[in-house]
Scaffold this motif. Sequence first.
Motif, PDB file in Angstrom:
ATOM      1  N   ALA A 389       0.911  -1.196   0.147  1.00 50.12           N
ATOM      2  CA  ALA A 389       0.058   0.190   0.055  1.00 50.12           C
ATOM      3  C   ALA A 389       0.819   1.284   0.117  1.00 50.12           C
ATOM      4  N   ALA A 390       2.003   1.158   0.827  1.00 48.21           N
ATOM      5  CA  ALA A 390       2.952   2.366   1.070  1.00 48.21           C
ATOM      6  C   ALA A 390       3.399   2.698  -0.481  1.00 48.21           C
ATOM      7  N   LEU A 391       4.186   1.593  -1.037  1.00 49.41           N
ATOM      8  CA  LEU A 391       4.714   1.818  -2.385  1.00 49.41           C
ATOM      9  C   LEU A 391       3.728   1.974  -3.460  1.00 49.41           C
ATOM     10  N   ALA A 392       2.578   1.724  -3.389  1.00 48.04           N
ATOM     11  CA  ALA A 392       1.759   2.082  -4.268  1.00 48.04           C
ATOM     12  C   ALA A 392       1.451   3.746  -4.424  1.00 48.04           C
ATOM     13  N   GLY A 393       1.224   4.128  -3.117  1.00 52.48           N
ATOM     14  CA  GLY A 393       1.038   5.459  -2.882  1.00 52.48           C
ATOM     15  C   GLY A 393       2.204   6.375  -3.646  1.00 52.48           C
ATOM     16  N   LEU A 394       3.398   5.871  -3.394  1.00 59.18           N
ATOM     17  CA  LEU A 394       4.406   6.591  -3.534  1.00 59.18           C
ATOM     18  C   LEU A 394       4.678   6.340  -5.262  1.00 59.18           C
ATOM     19  N   LEU A 395       4.648   5.430  -5.816  1.00 59.39           N
ATOM     20  CA  LEU A 395       4.638   5.010  -7.128  1.00 59.39           C
ATOM     21  C   LEU A 395       3.453   5.906  -8.121  1.00 59.39           C
ATOM     22  N   THR A 396       2.468   6.109  -7.480  1.00 59.84           N
ATOM     23  CA  THR A 396       1.501   6.860  -8.056  1.00 59.84           C
ATOM     24  C   THR A 396       1.829   8.357  -8.222  1.00 59.84           C
ATOM     25  N   ALA A 397       2.742   8.780  -7.125  1.00 60.91           N
ATOM     26  CA  ALA A 397       3.079  10.332  -6.981  1.00 60.91           C
ATOM     27  C   ALA A 397       4.435  10.399  -7.745  1.00 60.91           C
ATOM     28  N   LEU A 398       4.970   9.387  -8.218  1.00 59.73           N
ATOM     29  CA  LEU A 398       6.329   9.817  -8.939  1.00 59.73           C
ATOM     30  C   LEU A 398       6.470  10.662 -10.203  1.00 59.73           C
ATOM     31  N   PRO A 399       5.292  10.700 -11.062  1.00 59.85           N
ATOM     32  CA  PRO A 399       5.310  11.700 -11.975  1.00 59.85           C
ATOM     33  C   PRO A 399       5.499  13.143 -11.731  1.00 59.85           C
ATOM     34  N   LEU A 400       5.017  13.212 -10.288  1.00 62.82           N
ATOM     35  CA  LEU A 400       5.580  14.762  -9.894  1.00 62.82           C
ATOM     36  C   LEU A 400       6.757  15.130  -9.404  1.00 62.82           C
ATOM     37  N   CYS A 401       7.572  13.945  -9.278  1.00 57.78           N
ATOM     38  CA  CYS A 401       8.841  13.944  -9.077  1.00 57.78           C
ATOM     39  C   CYS A 401       9.567  14.252 -10.378  1.00 57.78           C
ATOM     40  N   ARG A 402       9.331  15.258 -11.214  1.00 57.29           N
ATOM     41  CA  ARG A 402      10.024  15.498 -12.517  1.00 57.29           C
ATOM     42  C   ARG A 402      10.179  17.131 -12.368  1.00 57.29           C
ATOM     43  N   GLY A 403      10.952  17.514 -13.550  1.00 51.67           N
ATOM     44  CA  GLY A 403      11.054  18.929 -13.608  1.00 51.67           C
ATOM     45  C   GLY A 403      12.289  19.651 -12.608  1.00 51.67           C
ATOM     46  N   GLU A 404      11.864  20.509 -12.037  1.00 48.57           N
ATOM     47  CA  GLU A 404      12.933  21.126 -11.001  1.00 48.57           C
ATOM     48  C   GLU A 404      13.150  20.607  -9.612  1.00 48.57           C
ATOM     49  N   TRP A 405      14.254  19.834  -9.328  1.00 50.36           N
ATOM     50  CA  TRP A 405      14.461  19.308  -8.198  1.00 50.36           C
ATOM     51  C   TRP A 405      15.112  20.319  -7.416  1.00 50.36           C
ATOM     52  N   LYS A 406      14.672  20.247  -6.080  1.00 49.43           N
ATOM     53  CA  LYS A 406      15.327  21.198  -4.925  1.00 49.43           C
ATOM     54  C   LYS A 406      15.852  20.439  -3.820  1.00 49.43           C
ATOM     55  N   ILE A 407      17.158  20.612  -3.841  1.00 49.04           N
ATOM     56  CA  ILE A 407      17.916  19.570  -2.894  1.00 49.04           C
ATOM     57  C   ILE A 407      18.355  20.621  -1.458  1.00 49.04           C
ATOM     58  N   GLY A 408      18.238  21.986  -1.712  1.00 51.29           N
ATOM     59  CA  GLY A 408      18.768  22.880  -0.672  1.00 51.29           C
ATOM     60  C   GLY A 408      17.777  23.381   0.231  1.00 51.29           C
TER      61      GLY A 408
END
Length: 503
Positions: A389-408
């Motif tokens: 269940a936790a991984l399914a939620g994570l994978l569903t949201a991964l398309p939002l993790c594109r574009g501008e990454w903010k590490i700081g």
Amino acid sequence: LPISSSSHRLSRVAMAASVKHCPIPEHPTVFLLNSRPWIYDIKASGLSGVSDSQLSDALLDGKVDVLWLQGCWELGTFGRTHDLADPTRLQHFRDCLPGDFSEEDVIGSPYAISSYVCNPVLGSDEDLAKFRARLAAKGVALMVDFVPNHMARDSPWIDTPRLFIQGEGAQAAFGRDPYSGDWTDTAQLNYWSEVCRAHMLQQLLDVAERCDGMRVDMAMLCVNDIIERTWGERLRGQGFQRPAEEFWAWAIPQVKARHPNFLFLAECYEYDEIIPSGTSLELLRQGFTAVYDKVLYDRLTDGHMDNLRGHIHCSSAMPLGELCHFTENHDEDRAAFHFAHRNLAATVVSLTVPGPRLLMWGQEHGFKNRLAVHLRRAVKEAPDSTHSAALAGLLTALPLCRGEWKIGLPVNGDSSWKFLVWGWKGNADSGDAAVLVAVNYTDQEAWANIELGQILPEAAKSETMELVDVISGQSFERSFSELRGLVVGLQPYQSQMFKCCFK
């Protein structure tokens, strides 16, 4: 060369031409599907017998961007016979399948390929082309193996002059790397031979017509410095000289001239004593799209926060999306076994930083029993529903993790050192939804105030923002005008991944 007849090759190319290359998004989710064990598990009669529901299950119901169909190429009989005659390997197989192992479970290594035609267990080249078309219709790209270092010892190419390095007598040398000894089910290709280079370029071009990407096995073994360390003296003794140009730097542009967006993913491990500047960086320089990030895997295993944070923050290839991250693949123990109580936290880290995000079949269920690469099955086990269940939620949201990454993102508080924190800034493609990732990768409770200004939109679409933790499913509402810092408290090895959007 006695490879396959030119008419057969042209037939495969013609079939492939009917399927256009599937576009691959940045930072794709890549799913390693062990093809022959999968076909055995679902009791299908090859790729053509896979039902729509079985394919949907394999693609995690739309959460996969690239399907790596591992082991789709033809093997000879030598490899399996060799495995069954080796007492050490047999004992390993019995250990993997205690109590009910049988010789029928041994299917041969997918990395001792005899030729680049579809494995008959999966069907024909036409079946592979149709399967790729089914994937493309779902927006999923097909990635296959390419094994440049060696071939099976019963490959139809085995007697081709100057294609393999000569071993004892007139036979080809066994494949190997600089350190681990002979791989006795394989024959070593000779990249200091023009015959070999031309031949393997043609194989690359042919295979590239039939897929959208390649996972290149042990890609660093074709680098001249590594060939020098492993084979240099023998090759010079056989009359070969080191080429002036690297094979990959010569070959990859020729593939990309035909297929500009083709994904070249290199399996790569660091040989610092041979290439001090970095083996991974050298392969990227030679043209690979991305390379394995075994360093992150090792840092997550060790758990030293300074080393882990240092790699994520300071690797030059990390923000460029050129590192492929994983906590599990066919060469490693299952993540649920290896990382144990740290598994979900390690997985969140590996899947939310930039670059291709690799998972393996069974990882979505939290399986712990290893599927050995030479076997058609692992010990059966029940899925871990909480992990799933936790991984399914994570994978569903991964398309939002594109574009501008903010590490700081600033992280404040006495226990801020226990946190790994980054975000993905919202944009039009994500509906202005931003993502905040916070991981406590220590064995102590941790609290911190995380400043969000770098990932939130500059202008409000409404006053209320909703923060949804895609891992736990919990949601919170906050005033946009006041939401510049978020207090986060995490238990040991707990993670939160917030989707932040206007309500």
